[in-house]
Design a protein around this motif. Structure first.
Motif, PDB file in Angstrom:
ATOM      1  N   LYS A  70      24.458  75.858  -9.122  1.00  0.00           N
ATOM      2  CA  LYS A  70      25.843  76.201  -9.459  1.00  0.00           C
ATOM      3  C   LYS A  70      26.803  75.423  -8.563  1.00  0.00           C
ATOM      4  CE  LYS A  70      29.095  79.780 -10.503  1.00  0.00           C
ATOM      5  NZ  LYS A  70      29.422  81.185 -10.580  1.00  0.00           N
ATOM      6  N   ALA A  71      26.482  75.304  -7.290  1.00  0.00           N
ATOM      7  CA  ALA A  71      27.326  74.527  -6.381  1.00  0.00           C
ATOM      8  C   ALA A  71      27.405  73.070  -6.843  1.00  0.00           C
ATOM      9  CB  ALA A  71      26.783  74.610  -4.954  1.00  0.00           C
ATOM     10  N   LYS A  72      26.299  72.534  -7.329  1.00  0.00           N
ATOM     11  CA  LYS A  72      26.287  71.144  -7.808  1.00  0.00           C
ATOM     12  C   LYS A  72      27.144  70.979  -9.059  1.00  0.00           C
ATOM     13  CE  LYS A  72      21.609  70.172  -6.140  1.00  0.00           C
ATOM     14  NZ  LYS A  72      20.221  69.894  -6.570  1.00  0.00           N
ATOM     15  N   ILE A  73      27.054  71.918  -9.998  1.00  0.00           N
ATOM     16  CA  ILE A  73      27.822  71.782 -11.234  1.00  0.00           C
ATOM     17  C   ILE A  73      29.307  72.045 -10.955  1.00  0.00           C
ATOM     18  CG2 ILE A  73      27.455  74.119 -12.126  1.00  0.00           C
ATOM     19  CD1 ILE A  73      27.454  70.889 -14.213  1.00  0.00           C
ATOM     20  N   VAL A  74      29.610  72.853  -9.959  1.00  0.00           N
ATOM     21  CA  VAL A  74      31.010  73.046  -9.551  1.00  0.00           C
ATOM     22  C   VAL A  74      31.566  71.731  -9.006  1.00  0.00           C
ATOM     23  CG1 VAL A  74      32.480  74.196  -7.824  1.00  0.00           C
ATOM     24  CG2 VAL A  74      30.891  75.541  -9.197  1.00  0.00           C
ATOM     25  N   ALA A  75      30.752  70.997  -8.264  1.00  0.00           N
ATOM     26  CA  ALA A  75      31.182  69.694  -7.746  1.00  0.00           C
ATOM     27  C   ALA A  75      31.426  68.711  -8.890  1.00  0.00           C
ATOM     28  CB  ALA A  75      30.146  69.141  -6.770  1.00  0.00           C
ATOM     29  N   VAL A  76      30.578  68.737  -9.895  1.00  0.00           N
ATOM     30  CA  VAL A  76      30.768  67.883 -11.079  1.00  0.00           C
ATOM     31  C   VAL A  76      32.081  68.256 -11.767  1.00  0.00           C
ATOM     32  CG1 VAL A  76      29.889  67.306 -13.378  1.00  0.00           C
ATOM     33  CG2 VAL A  76      28.316  67.430 -11.441  1.00  0.00           C
ATOM     34  N   ASP A  77      32.328  69.539 -11.891  1.00  0.00           N
ATOM     35  CA  ASP A  77      33.567  70.008 -12.509  1.00  0.00           C
ATOM     36  C   ASP A  77      34.783  69.500 -11.744  1.00  0.00           C
ATOM     37  OD1 ASP A  77      35.150  71.712 -14.334  1.00  0.00           O
ATOM     38  OD2 ASP A  77      35.513  72.919 -12.533  1.00  0.00           O
ATOM     39  N   SER A  78      34.731  69.554 -10.434  1.00  0.00           N
ATOM     40  CA  SER A  78      35.846  69.060  -9.613  1.00  0.00           C
ATOM     41  C   SER A  78      36.075  67.573  -9.848  1.00  0.00           C
ATOM     42  CB  SER A  78      35.574  69.305  -8.130  1.00  0.00           C
ATOM     43  OG  SER A  78      35.546  70.677  -7.862  1.00  0.00           O
ATOM     44  N   LEU A  79      34.999  66.823  -9.926  1.00  0.00           N
ATOM     45  CA  LEU A  79      35.101  65.388 -10.182  1.00  0.00           C
ATOM     46  C   LEU A  79      35.682  65.135 -11.572  1.00  0.00           C
ATOM     47  CD1 LEU A  79      34.571  62.555  -9.116  1.00  0.00           C
ATOM     48  CD2 LEU A  79      32.224  62.747  -9.965  1.00  0.00           C
ATOM     49  N   TYR A  80      35.223  65.870 -12.577  1.00  0.00           N
ATOM     50  CA  TYR A  80      35.766  65.742 -13.930  1.00  0.00           C
ATOM     51  C   TYR A  80      37.271  65.993 -13.928  1.00  0.00           C
ATOM     52  CZ  TYR A  80      31.764  65.255 -17.133  1.00  0.00           C
ATOM     53  OH  TYR A  80      30.708  64.783 -17.867  1.00  0.00           O
ATOM     54  N   LYS A  81      37.679  67.081 -13.303  1.00  0.00           N
ATOM     55  CA  LYS A  81      39.099  67.437 -13.292  1.00  0.00           C
ATOM     56  C   LYS A  81      39.936  66.370 -12.580  1.00  0.00           C
ATOM     57  CE  LYS A  81      38.712  72.395 -14.023  1.00  0.00           C
ATOM     58  NZ  LYS A  81      38.287  72.157 -15.361  1.00  0.00           N
ATOM     59  N   LYS A  82      39.412  65.840 -11.493  1.00  0.00           N
ATOM     60  CA  LYS A  82      40.115  64.797 -10.742  1.00  0.00           C
ATOM     61  C   LYS A  82      40.304  63.550 -11.606  1.00  0.00           C
ATOM     62  CE  LYS A  82      39.448  61.792  -6.733  1.00  0.00           C
ATOM     63  NZ  LYS A  82      38.819  60.586  -7.211  1.00  0.00           N
ATOM     64  N   GLU A  83      39.255  63.126 -12.291  1.00  0.00           N
ATOM     65  CA  GLU A  83      39.336  61.906 -13.092  1.00  0.00           C
ATOM     66  C   GLU A  83      40.177  62.120 -14.353  1.00  0.00           C
ATOM     67  OE1 GLU A  83      38.711  59.361 -11.565  1.00  0.00           O
ATOM     68  OE2 GLU A  83      37.520  60.301  -9.999  1.00  0.00           O
ATOM     69  N   ILE A  84      40.133  63.300 -14.912  1.00  0.00           N
ATOM     70  CA  ILE A  84      40.981  63.601 -16.072  1.00  0.00           C
ATOM     71  C   ILE A  84      42.445  63.539 -15.645  1.00  0.00           C
ATOM     72  CG2 ILE A  84      41.722  65.502 -17.583  1.00  0.00           C
ATOM     73  CD1 ILE A  84      38.691  66.205 -17.832  1.00  0.00           C
ATOM     74  N   LYS A  85      42.744  64.124 -14.503  1.00  0.00           N
ATOM     75  CA  LYS A  85      44.125  64.124 -13.990  1.00  0.00           C
ATOM     76  C   LYS A  85      44.597  62.693 -13.711  1.00  0.00           C
ATOM     77  CE  LYS A  85      46.975  66.314 -10.482  1.00  0.00           C
ATOM     78  NZ  LYS A  85      47.009  67.240  -9.321  1.00  0.00           N
ATOM     79  N   SER A  86      43.754  61.879 -13.114  1.00  0.00           N
ATOM     80  CA  SER A  86      44.107  60.471 -12.832  1.00  0.00           C
ATOM     81  C   SER A  86      44.374  59.702 -14.118  1.00  0.00           C
ATOM     82  CB  SER A  86      42.979  59.775 -12.063  1.00  0.00           C
ATOM     83  OG  SER A  86      42.832  60.325 -10.790  1.00  0.00           O
ATOM     84  N   SER A  87      43.527  59.920 -15.110  1.00  0.00           N
ATOM     85  CA  SER A  87      43.704  59.226 -16.385  1.00  0.00           C
ATOM     86  C   SER A  87      44.989  59.672 -17.074  1.00  0.00           C
ATOM     87  CB  SER A  87      42.508  59.492 -17.304  1.00  0.00           C
ATOM     88  OG  SER A  87      41.338  58.953 -16.752  1.00  0.00           O
ATOM     89  N   GLU A  88      45.253  60.953 -17.059  1.00  0.00           N
ATOM     90  CA  GLU A  88      46.474  61.462 -17.688  1.00  0.00           C
ATOM     91  C   GLU A  88      47.714  60.895 -17.004  1.00  0.00           C
ATOM     92  OE1 GLU A  88      45.765  65.684 -17.520  1.00  0.00           O
ATOM     93  OE2 GLU A  88      44.737  65.663 -19.478  1.00  0.00           O
ATOM     94  N   ALA A  89      47.673  60.801 -15.688  1.00  0.00           N
ATOM     95  CA  ALA A  89      48.800  60.217 -14.958  1.00  0.00           C
ATOM     96  C   ALA A  89      48.998  58.765 -15.363  1.00  0.00           C
ATOM     97  CB  ALA A  89      48.557  60.324 -13.441  1.00  0.00           C
ATOM     98  N   TYR A  90      47.907  58.050 -15.549  1.00  0.00           N
ATOM     99  CA  TYR A  90      48.008  56.648 -15.973  1.00  0.00           C
ATOM    100  C   TYR A  90      48.609  56.555 -17.377  1.00  0.00           C
ATOM    101  CZ  TYR A  90      46.930  51.814 -16.927  1.00  0.00           C
ATOM    102  OH  TYR A  90      47.056  50.493 -17.246  1.00  0.00           O
ATOM    103  N   PHE A  91      48.130  57.353 -18.303  1.00  0.00           N
ATOM    104  CA  PHE A  91      48.651  57.325 -19.683  1.00  0.00           C
ATOM    105  C   PHE A  91      50.116  57.701 -19.735  1.00  0.00           C
ATOM    106  CE2 PHE A  91      44.056  58.321 -20.898  1.00  0.00           C
ATOM    107  CZ  PHE A  91      43.775  57.002 -21.217  1.00  0.00           C
ATOM    108  N   ASN A  92      50.540  58.610 -18.880  1.00  0.00           N
ATOM    109  CA  ASN A  92      51.939  59.044 -18.871  1.00  0.00           C
ATOM    110  C   ASN A  92      52.895  57.921 -18.506  1.00  0.00           C
ATOM    111  OD1 ASN A  92      51.487  61.656 -19.756  1.00  0.00           O
ATOM    112  ND2 ASN A  92      51.236  62.468 -17.688  1.00  0.00           N
TER     113      ASN A  92
END
Length: 144
Positions: free
Chosen positions: A118-140
């Motif tokens: 669970k700790a590992k998949i939480v880390a994956v989730d954090s990475l996903y959210k970070k990269e989604i946020k970065s991409s959205e900022a770029y598209f904006n």
């Protein structure tokens, strides 16, 4: 003395009522969280496709936004694509290594295993959210 005996009985009763965590509950939590993260996976793939499209149509982007430096934007896109791929790879890596079958493990061992997962998949989730946020900022930047 009666208070001491009463306190000891209360403590013993409390310990006897304490239930051990069932590995199935832990496994189910891991799987539910995995399913939640997989909901973001489609965004990762979608953003990769959008970035690929932007990269292929840099001339059209330059026409619409004459002030941009296309070489710089290509590098930005390349970096974002790399980061999105890294996030996606981390999920794939976790899924390939995850073993829901706990044959041969005690309940306690299985609980510890699923808690670590669970700790590992939480880390994956954090990475996903970070990269989604970065991409959205770029598209904006291009939504004028």
């Amino acid at each position: 003395m009666k208070k001491l005996v009463g306190a000891m009985l209360l403590a013993i009763t409390a310990m006897a009522c304490t239930q051990t965590v069932d590995y199935k509950k832990e496994r189910d939590e891991v799987m539910k969280f995995h399913d939640l993260v997989m909901g973001d996976h489609s965004m990762i793939v979608n953003y990769q496709m959008k970035l690929d499209t932007l990269q292929q149509h840099m001339a059209a982007l330059k026409t619409k936004f004459p002030e941009i430096d296309t070489l710089k934007e290509k590098e930005n896109i390349k970096g974002l694509l790399k980061d999105l791929s890294t996030a996606e790879d981390s999920m794939n890596d976790w899924m390939h290594k995850f073993e829901p079958d706990i044959t041969g493990k005690s309940n306690e061992e299985a609980v510890r295993y699923f808690q670590k997962e669970k700790a590992k998949i939480v880390a994956v989730d954090s990475l996903y959210k970070k990269e989604i946020k970065s991409s959205e900022a770029y598209f904006n930047k291009f939504k004028k």
